[in-house]
Design an enzyme around this catalytic site. Structure first.
Site, PDB file in Angstrom:
ATOM      1  N   LYS A 182      20.216  -0.244 -11.601  1.00  0.00           N
ATOM      2  CA  LYS A 182      20.349  -1.433 -10.734  1.00  0.00           C
ATOM      3  C   LYS A 182      21.189  -2.515 -11.417  1.00  0.00           C
ATOM      4  CE  LYS A 182      17.477  -4.280 -13.032  1.00  0.00           C
ATOM      5  NZ  LYS A 182      17.704  -5.675 -13.458  1.00  0.00           N
ATOM      6  N   THR A 239      18.061  -8.106  -8.291  1.00  0.00           N
ATOM      7  CA  THR A 239      19.146  -8.348  -9.242  1.00  0.00           C
ATOM      8  C   THR A 239      20.501  -8.520  -8.553  1.00  0.00           C
ATOM      9  OG1 THR A 239      17.852  -6.921 -10.701  1.00  0.00           O
ATOM     10  CG2 THR A 239      19.990  -7.571 -11.494  1.00  0.00           C
TER      11      THR A 239
HETATM   12  O1  LIG Z   1      15.768  -7.185 -14.949  1.00  0.00           O
HETATM   13  C1  LIG Z   1      15.784  -8.298 -14.487  1.00  0.00           C
HETATM   14  C2  LIG Z   1      15.123  -8.644 -13.213  1.00  0.00           C
HETATM   15  O2  LIG Z   1      14.219  -7.652 -12.819  1.00  0.00           O
HETATM   16  C3  LIG Z   1      16.534  -9.361 -15.183  1.00  0.00           C
HETATM   17  O3  LIG Z   1      17.841  -9.237 -14.813  1.00  0.00           O
HETATM   18  P1  LIG Z   1      19.018  -9.632 -15.813  1.00  0.00           P
HETATM   19  O4  LIG Z   1      18.838  -8.830 -17.069  1.00  0.00           O
HETATM   20  O5  LIG Z   1      20.254  -9.282 -15.050  1.00  0.00           O
HETATM   21  O6  LIG Z   1      18.908 -11.104 -16.051  1.00  0.00           O
END
Ligand SMILES: O=C(CO)COP(=O)(O)O
Ligand SMILES: NC(=O)C1=CN([C@@H]2O[C@H](COP(=O)(O)OP(=O)(O)OC[C@H]3O[C@@H](n4cnc5c(N)ncnc54)[C@H](O)[C@@H]3O)[C@@H](O)[C@H]2O)C=CC1
Length: 317
Positions: A182, A239
């Protein structure tokens, strides 16, 4: 039962704060900086004070008595951290809290734990959750995956709190893949939004990105229903649609042609390259992942990457 968290970045600090609401927690940092004096991680998780139940340490021997250890270091640092500390970690329940695929081997965090600490019980905690939301006690639901169902039940009970609800699965490969992939799709979505390609393009990337996630999951014998759960679809949704995400923000910067702080943890960057290599070796069609890897490596710009995706031969959905 006692719980420790290794790695005092944004996520490790947030999990320790949340779990300390139910009992004592030890948070280990390799560098305490001013966290002990301030009782807060001002650099990574500002305005979230450490509760009394949270003990901070930079001495790994202080976690020797813990039964459950959460591993909250970036994916590409996990093996090194495990191999340096196998004595303390052996025989414990080790729960990976990182999201990604190791660039040098093409495997996920549970497999890395199994290789480095073979007598530990390896699990992964993953799903849609921003560190700041967890630290503030906002409602969150995550996936806890452990191949050993009895150990998974024990972990699910121990790590669930009033605001953090855990669902259980034995499909560790599916849970690892959802969290890892993701992030790659979130970079693509951010890039499309940054380049002004619009919300419809983002929805297309999310949907076709999800098809790529399922393709790789099927190839690796993961359960497709794991991908449709919190660790896959749930985290993809969060995300790809929030600028709280660092992966999404890196994409935005690429789309806008702006620079991005290289000190920021962006798991999707190394994972895009690792998954691109996996897809090539297995002859799997993963065009969005390939486009993200090409943009990150400077082989394509965002408008050209989008043009290539649109120009692909027409096919059944
Ligand atoms: O995994 C995440 C949300 O579930 C955090 O996302 P990021 O690592 O892109 O900040
Ligand atoms: N921040 C978030 O909202 C969320 C993060 N995650 C995942 O958590 C993992 C960690 O991310 P963050 O905490 O956000 O990153 P971060 O950049 O805030 O912190 C990473 C921490 O790991 C430490 N570290 C790095 N190498 C180490 C090593 N060899 N030994 C010990 N410590 C080491 C660093 O000092 C730093 O404190 C990532 O895989 C991320 O995808 C998962 C869900 C939410």
């Amino acid at each position: 039962m006692s719980i420790a968290v290794l790695g005092a970045g944004a996520f490790g600090s947030a999990l320790a704060i949340s779990l300390a609401g139910s009992g004592p927690v030890t948070l280990w940092a390799r560098d305490l900086r001013d966290m002990a004096a301030r009782r807060e991680n001002t650099a990574r998780l500002p305005d979230c004070p450490f509760p009394k139940n949270l003990t901070l340490t930079d001495n790994l021997n202080d976690i020797a008595g813990a039964d459950i250890i959460l591993l909250a270091v970036p994916m590409q640092k996990l093996r090194q951290m495990l191999s340096a500390n196998t004595e303390v970690l052996s025989g414990k329940h080790l729960v990976a809290c990182c999201k990604g695929i190791e660039l040098s081997t093409g495997i996920g965090p549970v497999s890395v734990i199994q290789q480095e600490v073979p007598d530990a019980i390896a699990a992964i905690l993953t799903g849609p959750s921003f560190a700041a939301d967890i630290a503030r006690g906002l409602p969150t639901a995550l996936t806890l995956a452990c191949a050993d169902d009895a150990a998974g039940r024990h972990l699910q009970q121990a790590l669930t709190t009033a605001n953090l609800r855990l669902y259980r699965t034995t499909d560790t490969i599916g849970a690892e893949l959802g969290g890892a992939l993701k992030n790659v799709i979130a970079i693509a979505c951010g890039a499309a939004m940054g380049a002004g390609l619009g919300e419809s393009a983002r929805a297309a990337l999310m949907t076709r990105g999800y098809a790529e996630m399922q393709r790789l999951a099927r190839h690796l014998n993961a359960n497709p229903s794991t991908l449709s759960g919190l660790s896959g679809f749930g985290d993809l949704t969060l995300t790809c649609t929030s600028d709280q995400s660092r992966n999404y923000r890196l994409g935005l910067a690429l789309g806008l042609g702006e620079t991005f702080d290289p000190g920021t943890t962006v798991e999707g960057a190394a994972t895009a390259r690792a998954v691109y290599d996996l897809s090539q070796a297995a002859d799997l069609d993963m065009p969005i992942t390939a486009a993200v890897a090409a943009v990150l490596d400077g082989r394509q710009d965002v408008p050209d990457a989008m043009k290539s995706l649109l120009a692909r031969p027409l096919k059944e959905e």
